[in-house]
Design an enzyme around this catalytic site. Sequence first.
Site, mmCIF file in Angstrom:
data_model
loop_
_atom_site.group_PDB
_atom_site.id
_atom_site.type_symbol
_atom_site.label_atom_id
_atom_site.label_comp_id
_atom_site.label_asym_id
_atom_site.label_seq_id
_atom_site.Cartn_x
_atom_site.Cartn_y
_atom_site.Cartn_z
ATOM 1 N N ASN A 1 23.097 38.084 88.842
ATOM 2 C CA ASN A 1 23.160 38.196 90.394
ATOM 3 C C ASN A 1 24.579 38.819 90.810
ATOM 4 O O ASN A 1 24.986 39.504 91.387
ATOM 5 C CB ASN A 1 22.745 36.950 90.896
ATOM 6 C CG ASN A 1 22.625 36.745 92.372
ATOM 7 O OD1 ASN A 1 23.193 36.026 93.090
ATOM 8 N ND2 ASN A 1 21.954 37.754 93.088
ATOM 9 N N PHE B 1 21.863 42.494 79.315
ATOM 10 C CA PHE B 1 20.999 41.895 78.190
ATOM 11 C C PHE B 1 19.544 42.558 78.548
ATOM 12 O O PHE B 1 19.050 42.179 79.518
ATOM 13 C CB PHE B 1 21.029 40.296 78.589
ATOM 14 C CG PHE B 1 20.434 39.310 77.534
ATOM 15 C CD1 PHE B 1 20.916 39.444 76.330
ATOM 16 C CD2 PHE B 1 19.160 38.960 78.117
ATOM 17 C CE1 PHE B 1 19.901 38.567 75.425
ATOM 18 C CE2 PHE B 1 18.440 38.223 77.062
ATOM 19 C CZ PHE B 1 18.815 38.124 75.823
ATOM 20 N N LYS C 1 31.881 30.735 85.736
ATOM 21 C CA LYS C 1 32.143 29.309 86.137
ATOM 22 C C LYS C 1 31.540 28.334 85.099
ATOM 23 O O LYS C 1 30.503 28.180 85.318
ATOM 24 C CB LYS C 1 31.690 29.019 87.480
ATOM 25 C CG LYS C 1 32.545 29.870 88.620
ATOM 26 C CD LYS C 1 32.019 29.923 89.848
ATOM 27 C CE LYS C 1 32.755 30.868 91.001
ATOM 28 N NZ LYS C 1 32.291 30.626 92.422
ATOM 29 N N ALA D 1 26.742 35.430 95.673
ATOM 30 C CA ALA D 1 26.552 36.812 95.564
ATOM 31 C C ALA D 1 25.873 37.658 96.496
ATOM 32 O O ALA D 1 26.269 38.663 96.838
ATOM 33 C CB ALA D 1 26.077 36.796 94.074
ATOM 34 N N LYS E 1 33.168 22.448 90.556
ATOM 35 C CA LYS E 1 32.303 22.420 91.925
ATOM 36 C C LYS E 1 30.616 22.504 91.832
ATOM 37 O O LYS E 1 30.122 22.172 92.537
ATOM 38 C CB LYS E 1 32.789 23.498 92.997
ATOM 39 C CG LYS E 1 32.559 24.904 92.507
ATOM 40 C CD LYS E 1 31.363 25.432 92.691
ATOM 41 C CE LYS E 1 31.295 26.762 92.035
ATOM 42 N NZ LYS E 1 29.805 27.282 92.360
ATOM 43 N N ARG F 1 22.704 27.819 94.319
ATOM 44 C CA ARG F 1 21.609 27.788 93.365
ATOM 45 C C ARG F 1 21.635 26.318 92.798
ATOM 46 O O ARG F 1 20.341 25.633 92.531
ATOM 47 C CB ARG F 1 21.562 28.958 92.160
ATOM 48 C CG ARG F 1 21.402 30.135 92.610
ATOM 49 C CD ARG F 1 21.642 31.032 91.815
ATOM 50 N NE ARG F 1 23.002 31.102 91.026
ATOM 51 C CZ ARG F 1 23.403 31.864 90.253
ATOM 52 N NH1 ARG F 1 22.733 32.945 89.758
ATOM 53 N NH2 ARG F 1 24.773 31.879 89.631
ATOM 54 N N ASN F 2 22.819 25.824 92.271
ATOM 55 C CA ASN F 2 22.791 24.530 91.761
ATOM 56 C C ASN F 2 22.348 23.466 92.792
ATOM 57 O O ASN F 2 21.472 22.655 92.448
ATOM 58 C CB ASN F 2 24.107 23.996 91.429
ATOM 59 C CG ASN F 2 24.538 24.742 90.144
ATOM 60 O OD1 ASN F 2 23.840 24.441 89.189
ATOM 61 N ND2 ASN F 2 25.427 25.907 90.012
ATOM 62 N N GLN G 1 24.578 26.806 86.346
ATOM 63 C CA GLN G 1 25.641 26.440 85.388
ATOM 64 C C GLN G 1 26.147 24.945 85.516
ATOM 65 O O GLN G 1 26.603 24.530 84.541
ATOM 66 C CB GLN G 1 26.960 27.336 85.774
ATOM 67 C CG GLN G 1 26.683 28.643 85.853
ATOM 68 C CD GLN G 1 26.826 29.224 84.510
ATOM 69 O OE1 GLN G 1 27.738 29.668 83.749
ATOM 70 N NE2 GLN G 1 25.385 29.499 83.620
HETATM 71 N N1 LIG Z 1 25.358 34.312 91.448
HETATM 72 C C1 LIG Z 1 26.530 34.015 92.336
HETATM 73 O O1 LIG Z 1 26.387 33.639 93.502
HETATM 74 C C2 LIG Z 1 27.741 33.623 91.607
HETATM 75 C C3 LIG Z 1 27.957 33.264 90.002
HETATM 76 N N2 LIG Z 1 28.971 33.055 89.565
HETATM 77 C C4 LIG Z 1 29.192 33.061 88.213
HETATM 78 O O2 LIG Z 1 28.921 34.016 87.451
HETATM 79 C C5 LIG Z 1 28.211 34.074 86.022
HETATM 80 C C6 LIG Z 1 27.072 34.784 85.806
HETATM 81 O O3 LIG Z 1 26.129 34.527 86.762
HETATM 82 P P1 LIG Z 1 25.148 35.573 87.350
HETATM 83 O O4 LIG Z 1 25.755 37.038 87.486
HETATM 84 O O5 LIG Z 1 24.877 34.965 88.675
HETATM 85 O O6 LIG Z 1 24.013 35.321 86.536
HETATM 86 P P2 LIG Z 1 22.342 35.058 86.845
HETATM 87 O O7 LIG Z 1 22.272 33.665 86.669
HETATM 88 O O8 LIG Z 1 21.915 35.791 87.991
HETATM 89 O O9 LIG Z 1 21.640 35.853 85.553
HETATM 90 C C7 LIG Z 1 21.347 35.401 84.385
HETATM 91 C C8 LIG Z 1 21.920 36.590 83.282
HETATM 92 O O10 LIG Z 1 21.933 36.095 82.074
HETATM 93 C C9 LIG Z 1 21.307 37.132 81.251
HETATM 94 N N3 LIG Z 1 20.922 36.510 79.992
HETATM 95 C C10 LIG Z 1 19.585 35.770 79.620
HETATM 96 N N4 LIG Z 1 19.656 35.408 78.416
HETATM 97 C C11 LIG Z 1 21.013 36.131 77.850
HETATM 98 C C12 LIG Z 1 21.408 35.840 76.396
HETATM 99 N N5 LIG Z 1 20.686 35.431 75.375
HETATM 100 N N6 LIG Z 1 22.467 36.610 76.322
HETATM 101 C C13 LIG Z 1 23.087 37.115 77.115
HETATM 102 N N7 LIG Z 1 22.838 37.146 78.546
HETATM 103 C C14 LIG Z 1 21.742 36.465 78.806
HETATM 104 C C15 LIG Z 1 20.244 37.647 82.106
HETATM 105 O O11 LIG Z 1 20.307 38.823 81.722
HETATM 106 C C16 LIG Z 1 21.178 37.725 83.373
HETATM 107 O O12 LIG Z 1 21.958 38.827 83.359
HETATM 108 C C17 LIG Z 1 27.897 32.523 85.905
HETATM 109 O O13 LIG Z 1 29.203 31.796 85.267
HETATM 110 C C18 LIG Z 1 28.068 31.941 87.456
HETATM 111 O O14 LIG Z 1 28.441 30.837 87.651
HETATM 112 C C19 LIG Z 1 30.035 33.095 90.152
HETATM 113 C C20 LIG Z 1 30.104 33.439 91.590
HETATM 114 C C21 LIG Z 1 28.830 33.696 92.374
HETATM 115 O O1 LIG Z 2 29.512 30.006 92.319
HETATM 116 C C1 LIG Z 2 28.806 30.098 93.348
HETATM 117 C C2 LIG Z 2 29.239 30.704 94.920
HETATM 118 O O2 LIG Z 2 30.663 30.778 94.684
HETATM 119 C C3 LIG Z 2 27.432 30.435 93.123
HETATM 120 O O3 LIG Z 2 26.939 28.820 92.880
HETATM 121 P P1 LIG Z 2 25.432 28.607 92.200
HETATM 122 O O4 LIG Z 2 25.649 29.179 90.707
HETATM 123 O O5 LIG Z 2 25.358 27.410 92.530
HETATM 124 O O6 LIG Z 2 24.568 29.856 93.179
#
Ligand SMILES: NC(=O)C1=CN([C@@H]2O[C@H](COP(=O)(O)OP(=O)(O)OC[C@H]3O[C@@H](n4cnc5c(N)ncnc54)[C@H](O)[C@@H]3O)[C@@H](O)[C@H]2O)C=CC1
Ligand SMILES: O=C(CO)COP(=O)(O)O
Length: 362
Positions: free
Chosen positions: A20, A48, A128, A161, A213, A277-278, A308
Site C-alpha cells: 500500500n 513480491f 516502521k 498511504a 506509534k 490499520r493497526n 506492524q
Molecule cells: N500503508 C501505510 O499507510 C503506511 C505504511 N508504512 C510502512 O511501510 C511498510 C510497508 O507497508 P505497505 O507498503 O503498506 O505494505 P502492505 O502491508 O500494504 O503490503 C504487504 C506487502 O508485503 C509483501 N509481502 C508479502 N509476503 C512477502 C514476503 N514473504 N517477502 C516480501 N514481501 C512480502 C506483499 O507483496 C505486499 O507488498 C511497513 O513498514 C509500514 O509500516 C508507513 C507509512 C504508511
Molecule cells: O504508518 C502509518 C501512517 O503513518 C500507517 O499505519 P498503519 O500501518 O497502522 O496503517
Amino acid sequence: MAPLMEKGGVYKVAVIGSGNWGSVATKIIASNTIKQSIFHDDVRMWVFEETLPTGEKLSETINKNHENCKYLPGIYLGSNVVADPDLENTVKGADMLVFVTPHSYIKGICKRLAGKIKPEAKAISLIKGMEVKKEGSCMISKLITEVLGINCCVLMGANIANEIAEEKLSEATIGYREDQEVANRWLQLFATPYFLISIVEDIEGVELCGTLKNVVALAAGLVDGLEMGHNTKAAIMRIGFKEMRAFSKLLFPSVKNSTFFESCGVADLIATCFGGRNRKVAEAFARNRGKRSFNDLEEGVLQGQKLQGVLTAQELFEVLIDRGWEDQFPFFITVSKICTMQLPPRSILQCSSVLNSTQLEF
Ligand SMILES: NC(=O)C1=CN([C@@H]2O[C@H](COP(=O)(O)OP(=O)(O)OC[C@H]3O[C@@H](n4cnc5c(N)ncnc54)[C@H](O)[C@@H]3O)[C@@H](O)[C@H]2O)C=CC1
Ligand SMILES: O=C(CO)COP(=O)(O)O
C-alpha cells in the site's frame, strides 16, 4: 564531501516493496523523476510476485495498467514505473534504493542483495519496525547499513498511504546521520506540493517514533473496540506517547525531544490512532473480546496488507525484559500481553492507572 554522483549524472531509483505505502511512495517518486533532470525517468519497483484470482501475475498487471490493483486499486502510478518480480534485477545499477516492505522481511531481502548493489548507492527506509537480535535491538536503517554497507536515511510521518495517493496534503520527516547532502537528495526525490518534508539530524528518534506509534495505535484500537470514548482514547495516546519518548531516550540518549513534535512523532501518532490499520484490527480484536487472534483478524480485515504493531509489541517486550525495564513501561508490556492473549483487552484500562500513579519523568 564527495558529490553523490558526477555532475550531469542521472540518479537511477529503485523501490523495494510494492504494498500500500510502497505503491504510493513509488507514485510520488515517479512523478518527481520525470520532472527533474537529475533523476533517471524510470523507477523500478520490486514486486513480491503473486497470482491474482484472475490468474494474472501482479507485476504483469501493474506494467499493463500502471495500477497496483491489489494494494492500491484505482490509483495511476505513472507510465515510468516498471514493476519487476526479480529483486536483483530491480536494484541493478540503481543509485538510490527505497526500502518499503513490512519489517519482518527486510533482513532476508538485504541478505539477497548483499554484493549485488552499487557500492556508492544510498538507501532510505520507509519501514516502521525494528529487529530484535540476541545482542539487542537494531533499527532497520542500521540493519540495511550493516548488511549492505551503504548510508541509509529514514522517512517517517503521518502518512496514511491511501490519503496521500489522493494527493491530500501531508507532512513527513526525513531522519539522517551526519550527511545532510544525502538527506537533501532524498527530499528532492520525495517532496511535492502535497507532500511536505522536513529534515532532522536524529535518525534513531525519527525511526523509533515511526516504529513505536504502531504499538500505541493498537491500544487506541482496543479502546475504540471497548467503546470507551474520546477521553479514554486521548489518555491512552498520551500515556503511550510518554512511553515512546522514554523508551527512545533510554535506548539512544542522543534522541532529541524536538523530534517528537515533527510529523514523525505526535502527528503520526494521531493519524495512526485514528485512521491506521493497526487501530482497525485492534478494534476488531476487542469487539471479538480477544477470542480471535490478531493473525486471524489481519488476514480477514487487511486482505494481504500487513500489521506492524503486533510483532513490534512482541519485539519491544523482549527488549524490555532483556534490559530489566519492564516496570518502567507498564503500557507497552500490557499491549504486548494483550496481543498474545495473556491478558484480556480491558487490561489496557488498568495499566494506564498504574502508570499515572508512578509519575515517571523522562
Ligand atoms: N500503508 C501505510 O499507510 C503506511 C505504511 N508504512 C510502512 O511501510 C511498510 C510497508 O507497508 P505497505 O507498503 O503498506 O505494505 P502492505 O502491508 O500494504 O503490503 C504487504 C506487502 O508485503 C509483501 N509481502 C508479502 N509476503 C512477502 C514476503 N514473504 N517477502 C516480501 N514481501 C512480502 C506483499 O507483496 C505486499 O507488498 C511497513 O513498514 C509500514 O509500516 C508507513 C507509512 C504508511
Ligand atoms: O504508518 C502509518 C501512517 O503513518 C500507517 O499505519 P498503519 O500501518 O497502522 O496503517
